[in-house]
Design an enzyme around this catalytic site. Structure first.
Site, PDB file in Angstrom:
ATOM      1  N   MET A   1       8.953 -23.282 -37.256  1.00  0.00           N
ATOM      2  CA  MET A   1       8.624 -24.524 -36.537  1.00  0.00           C
ATOM      3  C   MET A   1       8.912 -25.759 -37.382  1.00  0.00           C
ATOM      4  O   MET A   1       8.155 -26.721 -37.376  1.00  0.00           O
ATOM      5  CB  MET A   1       7.153 -24.499 -36.097  1.00  0.00           C
TER       6      MET A   1
ATOM      7  N   LYS B   1       2.893 -22.221 -24.631  1.00  0.00           N
ATOM      8  CA  LYS B   1       2.770 -22.118 -26.085  1.00  0.00           C
ATOM      9  C   LYS B   1       4.125 -22.095 -26.780  1.00  0.00           C
ATOM     10  O   LYS B   1       4.381 -21.285 -27.656  1.00  0.00           O
ATOM     11  CB  LYS B   1       1.947 -20.898 -26.500  1.00  0.00           C
TER      12      LYS B   1
ATOM     13  N   ASP C   1       3.225 -15.648 -23.577  1.00  0.00           N
ATOM     14  CA  ASP C   1       3.702 -16.916 -24.129  1.00  0.00           C
ATOM     15  C   ASP C   1       5.168 -17.167 -23.798  1.00  0.00           C
ATOM     16  O   ASP C   1       5.891 -16.277 -23.336  1.00  0.00           O
ATOM     17  CB  ASP C   1       3.529 -16.915 -25.658  1.00  0.00           C
TER      18      ASP C   1
END
Length: 261
Positions: A178, A65, A43
């Site tokens: 996030m 990702k 990733d």
């Protein structure tokens, strides 16, 4: 379907947590898995130094990702993982942090099971715990926090997670992943609970050379992040444990002066 006619080995897949960024924070078991990989699917947030651990002739495929920039969809990754396992042998799916903390690791296991491919999981250090810890912020501490929440900043629909509304009411440490682009909105949830003075921190690119840290309070953290140019990937920590950070003493003095205390 990917094809390779050279001595196909028994297919197997290992999900490996690479940790929060510093290559040295992967587990020994994760290193051993990489050393036997025929293919590595990695990733965006994985330290590419770890690819050097895999055999020189191993196939190394970047599958993206990163928040807001998915080079491959999850369905694409699932299929690549299986195709490479069936045609090459041992696939190491190298994922940032821990595969099961917002890593969609179990979805990959379920897909592999449809093809009867043996799988193994190697846990990794989650950024939600490791990054604050390396900044001197424990997620729990006697007298300050008896528990902690780890919450995604936004849902797949782009809205703030409903769990954040509940977390803001608690006395727990709240770690938001996030969620940087929603920081001001998230801070308002804590302000609505009368927690404007609650210590808060934002840590960008934790454990790496690009690490930046803003330490403040719920009232000031969004402004500090903007002033310091802190960007994603970053995590947010709300809670009394942030007061243990070395910078917080000065932050509190300034906050008290501004608040007229």
């Amino acid at each position: 379907m990917i094809s390779n006619n050279n001595n196909i080995k028994e297919p197997r897949i290992t999900l490996v947590g690479a940790g929060p960024g510093d290559a040295e924070l992967i587990t020994l078991k994760g290193i051993k898995a990489l050393q036997t990989a025929n293919v590595v699917l990695y990733d965006a947030l994985v330290n590419e130094e770890l690819l050097e651990v895999a055999p020189a002739d191993a196939v190394k495929i970047y599958v993206g990702k990163r928040s807001g920039d998915h080079t491959f969809s999850q369905d694409n990754i699932n299929q690549l993982m299986v195709d490479y396992a069936l045609n090459y042998g041992h696939v190491v799916r190298l994922k940032g942090g821990d595969p099961f903390v917002f890593g969609r690791g179990h979805e990959e296991l379920e897909f592999a099971a449809e093809y009867n491919i043996p799988t193994q999981v190697v846990p990794g250090i989650s950024s939600s715990i490791g990054v604050p810890g390396l900044q001197g912020i424990p997620v729990t501490h006697r007298g300050l926090s008896e528990s902690f929440w780890v919450i995604t900043g936004t849902t797949t629909a782009g809205r703030i997670s409903a769990d954040l509304y509940q977390a803001a009411k608690s006395n727990a440490t709240v770690v938001v992943l996030m969620g940087l682009h929603k920081l001001a909105e998230i801070a308002e949830l804590f302000k609505a609970e009368g927690k404007g003075a609650l210590p808060a921190a934002v840590i960008q690119s934790g454990t790496t050379v690009d690490e930046k840290v803003a330490v403040g309070t719920v009232d000031t953290i969004a402004g500090l992040v903007a002033e310091q140019g802190i960007a994603s990937p970053a995590l947010i920590v709300f809670g009394e444990v942030v007061s243990l950070h070395p910078q917080y003493k000065l932050v509190k003095e300034v906050y008290d002066v501004v608040a007229g205390r």
